[in-house]
Scaffold this motif. Structure first.
Motif, PDB file in Angstrom:
ATOM      1  N   CYS A 116      65.945   9.027 -25.800  1.00  0.00           N
ATOM      2  CA  CYS A 116      66.121   8.394 -28.079  1.00  0.00           C
ATOM      3  C   CYS A 116      67.572   8.244 -28.519  1.00  0.00           C
ATOM      4  O   CYS A 116      67.994   7.012 -29.436  1.00  0.00           O
ATOM      5  CB  CYS A 116      65.247  10.045 -28.561  1.00  0.00           C
ATOM      6  SG  CYS A 116      66.762  11.066 -28.930  1.00  0.00           S
TER       7      CYS A 116
ATOM      8  N   CYS B 141      67.904  16.917 -25.122  1.00  0.00           N
ATOM      9  CA  CYS B 141      67.862  16.706 -26.273  1.00  0.00           C
ATOM     10  C   CYS B 141      66.558  17.525 -26.921  1.00  0.00           C
ATOM     11  O   CYS B 141      65.226  17.654 -26.321  1.00  0.00           O
ATOM     12  CB  CYS B 141      66.990  15.256 -26.352  1.00  0.00           C
ATOM     13  SG  CYS B 141      66.676  14.275 -27.618  1.00  0.00           S
TER      14      CYS B 141
ATOM     15  N   VAL C 133      65.071  16.726 -29.926  1.00  0.00           N
ATOM     16  CA  VAL C 133      63.608  16.271 -30.472  1.00  0.00           C
ATOM     17  C   VAL C 133      62.777  15.481 -29.751  1.00  0.00           C
ATOM     18  O   VAL C 133      61.536  15.619 -29.611  1.00  0.00           O
ATOM     19  CB  VAL C 133      64.786  15.066 -30.761  1.00  0.00           C
ATOM     20  CG1 VAL C 133      63.119  13.637 -31.205  1.00  0.00           C
ATOM     21  CG2 VAL C 133      65.833  15.148 -31.702  1.00  0.00           C
ATOM     22  N   CYS C 134      63.101  14.832 -27.575  1.00  0.00           N
ATOM     23  CA  CYS C 134      62.715  14.453 -27.610  1.00  0.00           C
ATOM     24  C   CYS C 134      62.112  15.270 -25.865  1.00  0.00           C
ATOM     25  O   CYS C 134      61.122  14.913 -24.787  1.00  0.00           O
ATOM     26  CB  CYS C 134      63.015  13.081 -26.767  1.00  0.00           C
ATOM     27  SG  CYS C 134      64.495  12.725 -25.939  1.00  0.00           S
TER      28      CYS C 134
ATOM     29  N   CYS D 262      71.540  11.476 -25.163  1.00  0.00           N
ATOM     30  CA  CYS D 262      70.343  11.384 -24.322  1.00  0.00           C
ATOM     31  C   CYS D 262      69.505  10.270 -24.444  1.00  0.00           C
ATOM     32  O   CYS D 262      69.762   9.099 -25.011  1.00  0.00           O
ATOM     33  CB  CYS D 262      69.242  11.826 -25.369  1.00  0.00           C
ATOM     34  SG  CYS D 262      67.267  12.175 -25.087  1.00  0.00           S
TER      35      CYS D 262
HETATM   36 ZN   LIG Z   1      66.191  12.383 -26.967  1.00  0.00          ZN
END
Ligand SMILES: [Zn+2]
Length: 79
Positions: free
Chosen positions: A56, A35, A37-38, A53
């Protein structure tokens, strides 16, 4: 100048197709997909329509067998 090694070993490794359940070409890449983002590793949805994911809950779409790992393209599962 000392001579270089005449042939350096190639880094290429022959790849074989997956031996079973899925015919997805990027199956081997799946474990490398995280991911954006995270940075958690994503998992393939049961219906193979996307990559989720677990951290998140973003679900990244797959288009033409290519995962789209863009936060702005992801939907967020509300489970
Ligand atoms: Zn994520």
């Amino acid at each position: 100048m000392p001579g270089c090694p005449p042939d350096a070993p190639s880094a290429r490794v022959p790849t074989e197709g997956p031996t079973g359940e899925t015919e997805w070409q990027f199956t081997g890449l799946l474990e490398m997909l995280v991911c954006p983002v995270c940075k958690s590793a994503v998992t393939l949805l049961d219906d193979q329509s996307g990559l989720k994911c677990p951290s998140c809950r973003r679900v990244y779409p797959v288009r033409d067998d290519i995962p789209v790992m863009l936060p702005e393209e992801a939907s967020i599962a509300n489970e």
